[in-house]
Design a protein around this motif. Structure first.
Motif, PDB file in Angstrom:
ATOM      1  N   VAL A  21      17.788  59.370  71.063  1.00 60.32           N
ATOM      2  CA  VAL A  21      18.596  58.159  70.938  1.00 60.32           C
ATOM      3  C   VAL A  21      20.021  58.469  71.379  1.00 60.32           C
ATOM      4  CG1 VAL A  21      19.485  56.435  69.338  1.00 60.32           C
ATOM      5  CG2 VAL A  21      17.159  57.303  69.055  1.00 60.32           C
ATOM      6  N   LEU A  22      20.548  57.648  72.282  1.00 55.14           N
ATOM      7  CA  LEU A  22      21.902  57.832  72.784  1.00 55.14           C
ATOM      8  C   LEU A  22      22.812  56.725  72.252  1.00 55.14           C
ATOM      9  CD1 LEU A  22      21.049  58.654  76.507  1.00 55.14           C
ATOM     10  CD2 LEU A  22      21.625  60.251  74.680  1.00 55.14           C
ATOM     11  N   PRO A  23      24.072  57.035  72.006  1.00 55.43           N
ATOM     12  CA  PRO A  23      25.012  56.020  71.515  1.00 55.43           C
ATOM     13  C   PRO A  23      25.496  55.119  72.651  1.00 55.43           C
ATOM     14  CG  PRO A  23      26.142  58.118  71.767  1.00 55.43           C
ATOM     15  CD  PRO A  23      24.687  58.354  72.097  1.00 55.43           C
ATOM     16  N   ILE A  25      26.463  51.189  74.302  1.00 55.46           N
ATOM     17  CA  ILE A  25      27.056  49.897  73.979  1.00 55.46           C
ATOM     18  C   ILE A  25      26.186  48.835  74.638  1.00 55.46           C
ATOM     19  CG2 ILE A  25      29.074  48.400  74.252  1.00 55.46           C
ATOM     20  CD1 ILE A  25      29.527  50.738  72.338  1.00 55.46           C
ATOM     21  N   TYR A  50      26.390  47.616  68.926  1.00 53.43           N
ATOM     22  CA  TYR A  50      26.123  48.999  68.552  1.00 53.43           C
ATOM     23  C   TYR A  50      24.664  49.292  68.225  1.00 53.43           C
ATOM     24  CZ  TYR A  50      31.137  48.707  68.432  1.00 53.43           C
ATOM     25  OH  TYR A  50      32.435  48.477  68.788  1.00 53.43           O
ATOM     26  N   THR A  51      23.905  48.287  67.810  1.00 52.92           N
ATOM     27  CA  THR A  51      22.500  48.510  67.479  1.00 52.92           C
ATOM     28  C   THR A  51      21.541  47.950  68.524  1.00 52.92           C
ATOM     29  OG1 THR A  51      22.270  46.434  66.250  1.00 52.92           O
ATOM     30  CG2 THR A  51      23.018  48.379  65.013  1.00 52.92           C
ATOM     31  N   TYR A  81      26.117  53.835  78.645  1.00 52.81           N
ATOM     32  CA  TYR A  81      26.351  55.132  78.011  1.00 52.81           C
ATOM     33  C   TYR A  81      27.500  55.817  78.744  1.00 52.81           C
ATOM     34  CZ  TYR A  81      25.543  59.947  76.492  1.00 52.81           C
ATOM     35  OH  TYR A  81      25.685  61.200  75.971  1.00 52.81           O
ATOM     36  N   THR A  83      29.950  59.278  78.933  1.00 59.06           N
ATOM     37  CA  THR A  83      30.133  60.667  78.517  1.00 59.06           C
ATOM     38  C   THR A  83      30.911  61.417  79.596  1.00 59.06           C
ATOM     39  OG1 THR A  83      29.050  62.701  77.800  1.00 59.06           O
ATOM     40  CG2 THR A  83      27.908  61.433  79.466  1.00 59.06           C
TER      41      THR A  83
END
Length: 107
Positions: A21-23, A25, A50-51, A81, A83
């Protein structure tokens, strides 16, 4: 759930890596010109940033819509995502429609 294509760079091969699972938006965007002109995003519901949980609008005819149509619609769901200065985006189509409350028996 994120995946890496692995060393060979090809999706769906044995060296692919499940990143878990990646955080991300979550957002909704107009699917096309028709959905933009019909204001589907305004009426069909909302998504939690967020969910990713989509909550549809109330059912029933809406007098604010053209021809008093229901609060149905189509949209693009976008997961972003970020990063290390990079940004990866994925899109999928979402259709929110009238619920079916009666299931007729199969003869």
């Amino acid at each position: 759930i994120g995946y890496s294509n692995g060393a060979d760079g090809i999706k769906g091969t044995s060296d692919d890596i499940n990143l878990g699972v990646l955080p991300v938006i979550w957002n909704l965007e107009d699917l096309n010109e028709e959905t933009k002109n019909d204001h589907d995003l305004q009426y069909m519901g909302s998504i939690n940033r967020y969910t990713g949980k989509f909550t549809p609008s109330e059912a029933g005819p809406n007098p604010k819509r053209k021809s008093s149509t229901n609060n149905v619609g189509k949209a693009s769901v976008v997961a972003t995502y970020k990063t290390s200065g990079n940004e990866v985006e994925a899109k999928a189509e979402l259709v929110s429609t009238v619920p079916k409350y009666v299931n007729p028996p199969i003869d």
